[in-house]
Scaffold this motif. Sequence first.
Motif, PDB file in Angstrom:
ATOM      1  N   ALA A  15      25.454 -17.610  46.790  1.00  0.00           N
ATOM      2  CA  ALA A  15      25.907 -17.071  48.077  1.00  0.00           C
ATOM      3  C   ALA A  15      26.655 -15.749  47.914  1.00  0.00           C
ATOM      4  CB  ALA A  15      26.787 -18.090  48.791  1.00  0.00           C
ATOM      5  N   ARG A  16      27.205 -15.510  46.744  1.00  0.00           N
ATOM      6  CA  ARG A  16      27.955 -14.269  46.505  1.00  0.00           C
ATOM      7  C   ARG A  16      27.072 -13.109  46.064  1.00  0.00           C
ATOM      8  NH1 ARG A  16      31.633 -18.063  43.963  1.00  0.00           N
ATOM      9  NH2 ARG A  16      30.912 -17.388  41.926  1.00  0.00           N
ATOM     10  N   GLN A  17      25.769 -13.348  45.896  1.00  0.00           N
ATOM     11  CA  GLN A  17      24.859 -12.296  45.428  1.00  0.00           C
ATOM     12  C   GLN A  17      24.413 -11.411  46.590  1.00  0.00           C
ATOM     13  OE1 GLN A  17      24.495 -12.217  41.947  1.00  0.00           O
ATOM     14  NE2 GLN A  17      25.990 -13.846  42.332  1.00  0.00           N
ATOM     15  N   SER A  18      24.398 -10.129  46.365  1.00  0.00           N
ATOM     16  CA  SER A  18      23.904  -9.181  47.370  1.00  0.00           C
ATOM     17  C   SER A  18      22.385  -9.080  47.265  1.00  0.00           C
ATOM     18  CB  SER A  18      24.525  -7.799  47.139  1.00  0.00           C
ATOM     19  OG  SER A  18      24.029  -7.252  45.920  1.00  0.00           O
ATOM     20  N   GLU A  19      21.771  -8.404  48.223  1.00  0.00           N
ATOM     21  CA  GLU A  19      20.323  -8.168  48.151  1.00  0.00           C
ATOM     22  C   GLU A  19      19.972  -7.402  46.881  1.00  0.00           C
ATOM     23  OE1 GLU A  19      18.008  -6.768  51.461  1.00  0.00           O
ATOM     24  OE2 GLU A  19      19.397  -7.725  52.866  1.00  0.00           O
ATOM     25  N   ALA A  20      20.806  -6.444  46.526  1.00  0.00           N
ATOM     26  CA  ALA A  20      20.574  -5.670  45.298  1.00  0.00           C
ATOM     27  C   ALA A  20      20.670  -6.569  44.065  1.00  0.00           C
ATOM     28  CB  ALA A  20      21.579  -4.520  45.200  1.00  0.00           C
ATOM     29  N   ASP A  21      21.621  -7.503  44.072  1.00  0.00           N
ATOM     30  CA  ASP A  21      21.749  -8.444  42.957  1.00  0.00           C
ATOM     31  C   ASP A  21      20.476  -9.279  42.818  1.00  0.00           C
ATOM     32  OD1 ASP A  21      24.397  -7.648  42.427  1.00  0.00           O
ATOM     33  OD2 ASP A  21      25.226  -9.190  43.760  1.00  0.00           O
ATOM     34  N   TRP A  22      19.956  -9.778  43.949  1.00  0.00           N
ATOM     35  CA  TRP A  22      18.743 -10.599  43.917  1.00  0.00           C
ATOM     36  C   TRP A  22      17.542  -9.787  43.451  1.00  0.00           C
ATOM     37  CZ3 TRP A  22      18.942 -15.474  43.375  1.00  0.00           C
ATOM     38  CH2 TRP A  22      19.953 -16.233  43.960  1.00  0.00           C
ATOM     39  N   ALA A  23      17.463  -8.550  43.890  1.00  0.00           N
ATOM     40  CA  ALA A  23      16.356  -7.693  43.450  1.00  0.00           C
ATOM     41  C   ALA A  23      16.428  -7.480  41.942  1.00  0.00           C
ATOM     42  CB  ALA A  23      16.389  -6.360  44.184  1.00  0.00           C
ATOM     43  N   ARG A  24      17.625  -7.250  41.439  1.00  0.00           N
ATOM     44  CA  ARG A  24      17.811  -7.029  40.002  1.00  0.00           C
ATOM     45  C   ARG A  24      17.440  -8.278  39.207  1.00  0.00           C
ATOM     46  NH1 ARG A  24      21.937  -8.038  36.547  1.00  0.00           N
ATOM     47  NH2 ARG A  24      22.053  -6.757  34.681  1.00  0.00           N
ATOM     48  N   ILE A  25      17.904  -9.444  39.645  1.00  0.00           N
ATOM     49  CA  ILE A  25      17.605 -10.672  38.909  1.00  0.00           C
ATOM     50  C   ILE A  25      16.105 -10.963  38.969  1.00  0.00           C
ATOM     51  CG2 ILE A  25      17.949 -12.460  40.679  1.00  0.00           C
ATOM     52  CD1 ILE A  25      19.716 -12.942  37.528  1.00  0.00           C
ATOM     53  N   GLY A  26      15.465 -10.607  40.074  1.00  0.00           N
ATOM     54  CA  GLY A  26      14.012 -10.771  40.175  1.00  0.00           C
ATOM     55  C   GLY A  26      13.277  -9.890  39.181  1.00  0.00           C
ATOM     56  N   GLN A  27      13.711  -8.649  39.072  1.00  0.00           N
ATOM     57  CA  GLN A  27      13.100  -7.724  38.113  1.00  0.00           C
ATOM     58  C   GLN A  27      13.320  -8.201  36.678  1.00  0.00           C
ATOM     59  OE1 GLN A  27      15.079  -4.133  39.272  1.00  0.00           O
ATOM     60  NE2 GLN A  27      13.465  -3.540  40.713  1.00  0.00           N
ATOM     61  N   LEU A  28      14.532  -8.635  36.382  1.00  0.00           N
ATOM     62  CA  LEU A  28      14.833  -9.140  35.040  1.00  0.00           C
ATOM     63  C   LEU A  28      13.997 -10.383  34.725  1.00  0.00           C
ATOM     64  CD1 LEU A  28      18.723  -8.761  35.004  1.00  0.00           C
ATOM     65  CD2 LEU A  28      17.067  -7.427  33.671  1.00  0.00           C
ATOM     66  N   SER A  29      13.833 -11.238  35.701  1.00  0.00           N
ATOM     67  CA  SER A  29      13.055 -12.466  35.502  1.00  0.00           C
ATOM     68  C   SER A  29      11.590 -12.155  35.227  1.00  0.00           C
ATOM     69  CB  SER A  29      13.185 -13.385  36.718  1.00  0.00           C
ATOM     70  OG  SER A  29      14.523 -13.831  36.861  1.00  0.00           O
ATOM     71  N   LYS A  30      11.012 -11.240  35.993  1.00  0.00           N
ATOM     72  CA  LYS A  30       9.612 -10.854  35.759  1.00  0.00           C
ATOM     73  C   LYS A  30       9.444 -10.230  34.377  1.00  0.00           C
ATOM     74  CE  LYS A  30       8.283 -10.124  40.550  1.00  0.00           C
ATOM     75  NZ  LYS A  30       7.870  -9.165  41.572  1.00  0.00           N
ATOM     76  N   ALA A  31      10.383  -9.393  34.000  1.00  0.00           N
ATOM     77  CA  ALA A  31      10.315  -8.756  32.679  1.00  0.00           C
ATOM     78  C   ALA A  31      10.443  -9.800  31.572  1.00  0.00           C
ATOM     79  CB  ALA A  31      11.412  -7.693  32.552  1.00  0.00           C
ATOM     80  N   TYR A  32      11.314 -10.786  31.760  1.00  0.00           N
ATOM     81  CA  TYR A  32      11.477 -11.822  30.743  1.00  0.00           C
ATOM     82  C   TYR A  32      10.214 -12.671  30.621  1.00  0.00           C
ATOM     83  CZ  TYR A  32      13.710 -15.274  27.778  1.00  0.00           C
ATOM     84  OH  TYR A  32      14.033 -16.094  26.728  1.00  0.00           O
ATOM     85  N   ASP A  33       9.625 -13.023  31.757  1.00  0.00           N
ATOM     86  CA  ASP A  33       8.361 -13.769  31.718  1.00  0.00           C
ATOM     87  C   ASP A  33       7.299 -12.976  30.961  1.00  0.00           C
ATOM     88  OD1 ASP A  33       9.599 -15.717  33.238  1.00  0.00           O
ATOM     89  OD2 ASP A  33       8.478 -15.302  35.074  1.00  0.00           O
ATOM     90  N   GLN A  34       7.222 -11.684  31.218  1.00  0.00           N
ATOM     91  CA  GLN A  34       6.234 -10.840  30.530  1.00  0.00           C
ATOM     92  C   GLN A  34       6.505 -10.803  29.023  1.00  0.00           C
ATOM     93  OE1 GLN A  34       3.383  -9.632  31.714  1.00  0.00           O
ATOM     94  NE2 GLN A  34       2.943  -8.987  29.628  1.00  0.00           N
ATOM     95  N   ALA A  35       7.756 -10.763  28.641  1.00  0.00           N
ATOM     96  CA  ALA A  35       8.101 -10.770  27.218  1.00  0.00           C
ATOM     97  C   ALA A  35       7.657 -12.081  26.569  1.00  0.00           C
ATOM     98  CB  ALA A  35       9.607 -10.565  27.031  1.00  0.00           C
ATOM     99  N   LEU A  36       7.796 -13.194  27.300  1.00  0.00           N
ATOM    100  CA  LEU A  36       7.343 -14.478  26.772  1.00  0.00           C
ATOM    101  C   LEU A  36       5.821 -14.519  26.655  1.00  0.00           C
ATOM    102  CD1 LEU A  36       9.736 -16.904  28.699  1.00  0.00           C
ATOM    103  CD2 LEU A  36       9.936 -16.124  26.321  1.00  0.00           C
ATOM    104  N   VAL A  37       5.128 -13.896  27.617  1.00  0.00           N
ATOM    105  CA  VAL A  37       3.662 -13.787  27.539  1.00  0.00           C
ATOM    106  C   VAL A  37       3.283 -13.030  26.275  1.00  0.00           C
ATOM    107  CG1 VAL A  37       1.621 -12.697  28.583  1.00  0.00           C
ATOM    108  CG2 VAL A  37       3.243 -13.959  30.031  1.00  0.00           C
ATOM    109  N   GLU A  38       3.942 -11.900  26.048  1.00  0.00           N
ATOM    110  CA  GLU A  38       3.633 -11.072  24.887  1.00  0.00           C
ATOM    111  C   GLU A  38       3.918 -11.799  23.573  1.00  0.00           C
ATOM    112  OE1 GLU A  38       5.767  -7.452  25.693  1.00  0.00           O
ATOM    113  OE2 GLU A  38       4.473  -6.998  27.426  1.00  0.00           O
ATOM    114  N   ARG A  39       4.885 -12.704  23.568  1.00  0.00           N
ATOM    115  CA  ARG A  39       5.189 -13.501  22.370  1.00  0.00           C
ATOM    116  C   ARG A  39       4.207 -14.653  22.184  1.00  0.00           C
ATOM    117  NH1 ARG A  39      11.263 -15.245  22.907  1.00  0.00           N
ATOM    118  NH2 ARG A  39      10.559 -16.721  21.323  1.00  0.00           N
ATOM    119  N   GLY A  40       3.410 -14.932  23.217  1.00  0.00           N
ATOM    120  CA  GLY A  40       2.430 -16.005  23.139  1.00  0.00           C
ATOM    121  C   GLY A  40       2.983 -17.397  23.359  1.00  0.00           C
ATOM    122  N   VAL A  41       4.154 -17.512  23.986  1.00  0.00           N
ATOM    123  CA  VAL A  41       4.760 -18.824  24.212  1.00  0.00           C
ATOM    124  C   VAL A  41       4.769 -19.231  25.684  1.00  0.00           C
ATOM    125  CG1 VAL A  41       6.184 -18.651  22.135  1.00  0.00           C
ATOM    126  CG2 VAL A  41       7.131 -17.908  24.338  1.00  0.00           C
TER     127      VAL A  41
END
Length: 115
Positions: A15-41
Amino acid sequence: MKFMCTVVVDTDIAARQSEADWARIGQLSKAYDQALVERGVFIAAEALVSADSARTVRVRNGDAIITDGPFAESKEVLAGFILVDVADADAAMEIARHIPMATLGAVEVRPVMLF
């Protein structure tokens, strides 16, 4: 071994997260998923919409009882998951500790049952 990293979010922190915070966490999450794809896990990952949209089904004596809302009132709600295939539990825990959404709650790590 397959492990499910279940992400739960603390509703007070969320509830304390701003729209910008949510956008940032979304971007970080997508990037982390992609890193896991690249690692093959990486097997799969999905984020869930708000728990307010949930419906719960309970079957008792053959009858389905359907209610609106999550299965229990809780300060932490299910927010999504990442399913990975790694060598062992230590590797799964290492992945879990870097999941961006963990900063908003917790990540439960469990092995997938083999049949």
